[in-house]
Write a protein that holds these residues in place. Structure first.
Motif, PDB file in Angstrom:
ATOM      1  N   THR A 237      88.362 110.109 -26.837  1.00 30.40           N
ATOM      2  CA  THR A 237      89.642 110.379 -27.482  1.00 30.40           C
ATOM      3  C   THR A 237      90.561 109.159 -27.496  1.00 30.40           C
ATOM      4  N   LEU A 238      90.304 108.196 -26.636  1.00 27.05           N
ATOM      5  CA  LEU A 238      91.111 106.981 -26.635  1.00 27.05           C
ATOM      6  C   LEU A 238      90.825 106.139 -27.875  1.00 27.05           C
ATOM      7  N   ASN A 239      89.545 106.047 -28.225  1.00 24.52           N
ATOM      8  CA  ASN A 239      89.131 105.237 -29.377  1.00 24.52           C
ATOM      9  C   ASN A 239      88.825 106.069 -30.613  1.00 24.52           C
ATOM     10  N   ARG A 240      89.101 107.366 -30.540  1.00 24.64           N
ATOM     11  CA  ARG A 240      88.949 108.296 -31.662  1.00 24.64           C
ATOM     12  C   ARG A 240      87.525 108.288 -32.231  1.00 24.64           C
ATOM     13  N   LYS A 241      86.539 108.409 -31.328  1.00 25.10           N
ATOM     14  CA  LYS A 241      85.144 108.383 -31.763  1.00 25.10           C
ATOM     15  C   LYS A 241      84.379 109.593 -31.241  1.00 25.10           C
ATOM     16  N   TYR A 242      83.449 110.041 -32.063  1.00 21.15           N
ATOM     17  CA  TYR A 242      82.564 111.149 -31.697  1.00 21.15           C
ATOM     18  C   TYR A 242      81.127 110.688 -31.895  1.00 21.15           C
ATOM     19  N   PHE A 243      80.265 111.080 -30.951  1.00 25.28           N
ATOM     20  CA  PHE A 243      78.863 110.685 -31.034  1.00 25.28           C
ATOM     21  C   PHE A 243      78.003 111.852 -30.580  1.00 25.28           C
ATOM     22  N   GLU A 244      76.905 112.079 -31.282  1.00 28.73           N
ATOM     23  CA  GLU A 244      75.975 113.116 -30.850  1.00 28.73           C
ATOM     24  C   GLU A 244      74.542 112.670 -31.107  1.00 28.73           C
ATOM     25  N   VAL A 245      73.632 113.192 -30.316  1.00 26.69           N
ATOM     26  CA  VAL A 245      72.194 112.952 -30.491  1.00 26.69           C
ATOM     27  C   VAL A 245      71.506 114.307 -30.399  1.00 26.69           C
ATOM     28  N   ARG A 246      70.701 114.622 -31.404  1.00 27.24           N
ATOM     29  CA  ARG A 246      69.949 115.876 -31.397  1.00 27.24           C
ATOM     30  C   ARG A 246      68.455 115.581 -31.472  1.00 27.24           C
ATOM     31  N   LEU A 247      67.674 116.480 -30.937  1.00 27.18           N
ATOM     32  CA  LEU A 247      66.222 116.357 -30.976  1.00 27.18           C
ATOM     33  C   LEU A 247      65.722 117.043 -32.235  1.00 27.18           C
ATOM     34  N   GLY A 248      65.101 116.250 -33.130  1.00 28.06           N
ATOM     35  CA  GLY A 248      64.611 116.787 -34.394  1.00 28.06           C
ATOM     36  C   GLY A 248      63.325 117.579 -34.226  1.00 28.06           C
ATOM     37  N   GLU A 249      62.896 118.219 -35.317  1.00 27.12           N
ATOM     38  CA  GLU A 249      61.675 119.020 -35.276  1.00 27.12           C
ATOM     39  C   GLU A 249      60.453 118.172 -34.963  1.00 27.12           C
ATOM     40  N   ASP A 250      60.487 116.894 -35.333  1.00 31.69           N
ATOM     41  CA  ASP A 250      59.363 115.989 -35.052  1.00 31.69           C
ATOM     42  C   ASP A 250      59.490 115.331 -33.679  1.00 31.69           C
ATOM     43  N   LYS A 251      60.423 115.850 -32.861  1.00 31.63           N
ATOM     44  CA  LYS A 251      60.657 115.351 -31.502  1.00 31.63           C
ATOM     45  C   LYS A 251      61.291 113.961 -31.465  1.00 31.63           C
TER      46      LYS A 251
END
Length: 314
Positions: A237-251
């Motif tokens: 929230t300090l640098n106003r950034k969002y990050f996510e990592v998801r595991l796809g169907e192909d792993k």
């Protein structure tokens, strides 16, 4: 739409921004500001074209709702009188500096049928709003909230000053889930109150959280991370950034990053309060929710103080 008549009690460093937000809202009319320092009250009143007072009681007949932005130790006395006068309240966090007085305010607001919202502003940060909307079943939460040392916030310790934001977020992600275990550590370093604190919280649903808060850091940081099955989420929230990592169907790992333009979470937070007053609806962070975060904060505070007493005795 009928404008809600509002006022601000306490127009110091943060309160002046409350006055500015209310003054520019189409749905609100800023009817007055209060400060025990006459020169300050006059200055802010003249800037936003409203009345000024040094005694908050004189403002009460003029308004329907108030924002309390005074030192935490004064919240209870002021808020109780305002609630008894039938005024809806926005109180900056923490709601009060004692658990029993916070409970009394929440109970009083309910009996009076009044809106009581508490200023947990992190819920209104764009990156945090995105994170809260994406997380489904958190397994592990990690938060770091670090700031530099300032004498302005020394009326409370770092748990009530900073960590309480993350306690509110953790509880929002685990609604109505009981605690299973808690282990805390901390110390007073530059003041006579706890300046740095760390806690590990384990919930009965299996989720655990590690939180660190410090007000003696040279490098500020406000980062909140959540891990769940197949995904990782991070809000800075300090640098106003969002990050996510998801595991796809192909792993394979699928990363996504988003940066947000400069936002105004305080304006959004106060607009939500005014809407709640106008519609008679529950506010985004009710007194009850704030009370839950405060209860947890005091449990951590007691845990740390007991550990420090054992250390000094040994």
């Amino acid at each position: 739409m009928k404008k809600i008549k509002v006022g601000v009690i306490g127009v110091g460093h943060l309160g002046r921004f409350h006055a500015e937000k209310f003054a520019r809202m189409e749905e609100a009319e800023l009817c007055g500001v209060v400060d025990i320092r006459e020169e300050r009250a006059k200055e802010i009143a003249e800037k936003y074209g409203t009345a000024w007072f040094t005694d908050f009681r004189k403002l009460l007949p003029e308004v329907e709702a108030l924002s309390i932005v005074t030192p935490t130790v004064t919240h209870f006395e002021i808020a109780k009188e305002c609630l008894l006068a039938g005024k809806h309240l926005f109180i900056e966090k923490p709601i009060t500096d004692r658990l029993e007085t916070a409970e009394e305010l929440v109970s009083l607001a309910e009996r009076q049928g009044l809106i009581l919202q508490v200023g947990h502003i992190e819920r209104f940060q764009p990156s945090m709003k995105r994170l809260l909307s994406e997380v489904k079943r958190p397994l592990f939460i990690e938060a770091h909230r670090l700031s530099g040392f300032t004498e302005r916030a020394l009326d409370v310790d770092v748990i009530l000053d900073l960590m309480i934001h993350d306690l509110d977020l953790v509880l929002a992600l685990n609604p109505k889930v009981k605690l299973k275990a808690l282990l805390s550590a901390g110390a007073p370093v530059l003041s006579d109150k706890i300046d740095i604190a760390s806690v590990r919280i384990v919930f009965e649903n299996g989720c655990s959280a590690n939180l660190t808060a410090s007000r003696i850091s040279l490098t500020p940081q406000r980062r909140f991370r959540v891990f769940e099955k197949g995904a990782y989420f991070s809000a800075d929230t300090l640098n106003r950034k969002y990050f996510e990592v998801r595991l796809g169907e192909d792993k394979r790992l699928i990363p996504e990053e988003e940066s947000f333009p400069s936002a105004d979470p305080l304006l959004e937070e106060l607009q939500a309060f005014v809407r709640a007053v106008a519609e008679g609806a529950s506010p985004p962070v009710s007194g009850k929710e704030a009370l839950s975060a405060l209860e947890l904060a005091f449990r951590i505070k007691r845990d740390i103080e007991e550990n420090l007493q054992k250390f000094s005795a040994g």
